[in-house]
Design an enzyme around this catalytic site. Sequence first.
Site, PDB file in Angstrom:
ATOM      1  N   GLU A 168     -15.917   1.698  11.684  1.00 13.91           N
ATOM      2  CA  GLU A 168     -16.020   2.714  10.646  1.00 13.91           C
ATOM      3  C   GLU A 168     -16.316   2.095   9.279  1.00 13.91           C
ATOM      4  OE1 GLU A 168     -12.407   4.912  11.238  1.00 13.91           O
ATOM      5  OE2 GLU A 168     -13.349   6.120  12.784  1.00 13.91           O
ATOM      6  N   SER A 222     -10.254  -8.230   1.161  1.00 20.16           N
ATOM      7  CA  SER A 222      -8.822  -7.947   1.202  1.00 20.16           C
ATOM      8  C   SER A 222      -8.189  -8.574   2.449  1.00 20.16           C
ATOM      9  CB  SER A 222      -8.625  -6.431   1.237  1.00 20.16           C
ATOM     10  OG  SER A 222      -7.274  -6.130   1.438  1.00 20.16           O
ATOM     11  N   ASN A 271      -0.383   7.685   3.401  1.00 26.59           N
ATOM     12  CA  ASN A 271      -0.833   8.979   3.918  1.00 26.59           C
ATOM     13  C   ASN A 271      -0.086   9.260   5.202  1.00 26.59           C
ATOM     14  OD1 ASN A 271      -2.898   9.066   1.929  1.00 26.59           O
ATOM     15  ND2 ASN A 271      -4.105   7.668   3.201  1.00 26.59           N
ATOM     16  N   CYS A 307      -6.938   4.022   3.202  1.00 33.18           N
ATOM     17  CA  CYS A 307      -6.398   2.721   3.613  1.00 33.18           C
ATOM     18  C   CYS A 307      -5.440   2.825   4.792  1.00 33.18           C
ATOM     19  CB  CYS A 307      -5.672   2.099   2.427  1.00 33.18           C
ATOM     20  SG  CYS A 307      -4.934   0.539   2.838  1.00 33.18           S
TER      21      CYS A 307
END
Length: 350
Positions: free
Chosen positions: A99, A200, A299, A342
């Site tokens: 993705e 990251s 989330n 994230c």
Amino acid sequence: MNSSHLNIKNWTRHNLREWFQNNQKSSSGNQSYRADQVFNWLYQKRAQSFDQMLNIGRETRKMLEENFYISSQKIADSLHSQDGSIKYRILLEDGNSIESVFLPHKNHNTICVSSQAGCGMGCDFCMTARMGLIRNLKPAEIIDQVFTVLQELKENKKIRNIVFMGMGEPFHNYNNLMQALEILTDEHGFNFSHRRITVSTSGLLPKIRRFGQEKIKANLAVSLNGVSDEVRTKLMPVNKAYNLEKLIKACSEYPLESRKRITFEYILIRDLTDSLQDAKGLIRLLHGLKFKINLIPYNSTADGKYQAPSPQQARRFQKYLLDHQIVAPLRISKGQDIQGACGQLAVGAE
Ligand code: SF4
């Protein structure tokens, strides 16, 4: 194309120059500049076939065709968020999918790319972790995400940032990552500024040290997510191998270009990482470093394992840091309604 053809986008310009040197006919002189031309066609003009490379002689094009192919990716589906973010599921040649996310901002846009199919780091809050590691992506599969997303966007959108925050631990795929960075930043190719690329990591110390010594000075972001070893180990198993003390030491020794700083990502989880005690701990932990903190409210996912912080608590946490002169944007997670935020990229794991 047959299976012996090589994907030319896996080659840096330097490698391609060597290839031309080794394959040139003795009478035709130094051919290494051909690599510059090919790069220009591939990454600036986005040529899809060698036939399009008109300033390259027919013989050479034929030679290229006999040895290489030019990859492109297919988008399997896309999800559009109310905030303008778009999550793309991209099919790889072997049938796996990854993705990539387009994140629009007022005056700059970002593409978030994956470095692996799945991920083996096992972070407890992360949807991708549930897939496990399927495999590393090749350099071409990393860079093609940028061009696939750009091509898909109807209007000609300018991209200001590329972030390696999609699926995977980029430093687990170190060599391919570095090759992809070399190609993306090559002046004859896409010519993207290294200052606008952020990689990251979950905190693989040996690779953080190595990354600091590279010629390509992309920005470093570190997923922190806990201010005690107990909490961080619960969220991120990597902390068992490289605990907070070691991680912070490596960050303090990291060579930064002037006016650059390390970004620490800190996920706010209700009653686990979002108290003012944690905010205080964060300040103590990072004292002396050049840094900023991206605050990412968790989330909530379907399994209900962890909870999102209340918006008030997230703001209180942020205010505490701001009051202590710390740069701490509260990243109102873009793409939340499409699970493109994230820790939520996971093909088929939703
Ligand atoms: S947060 Fe990043 S490193 Fe951790 S499991 Fe998810 S993709 Fe891997």
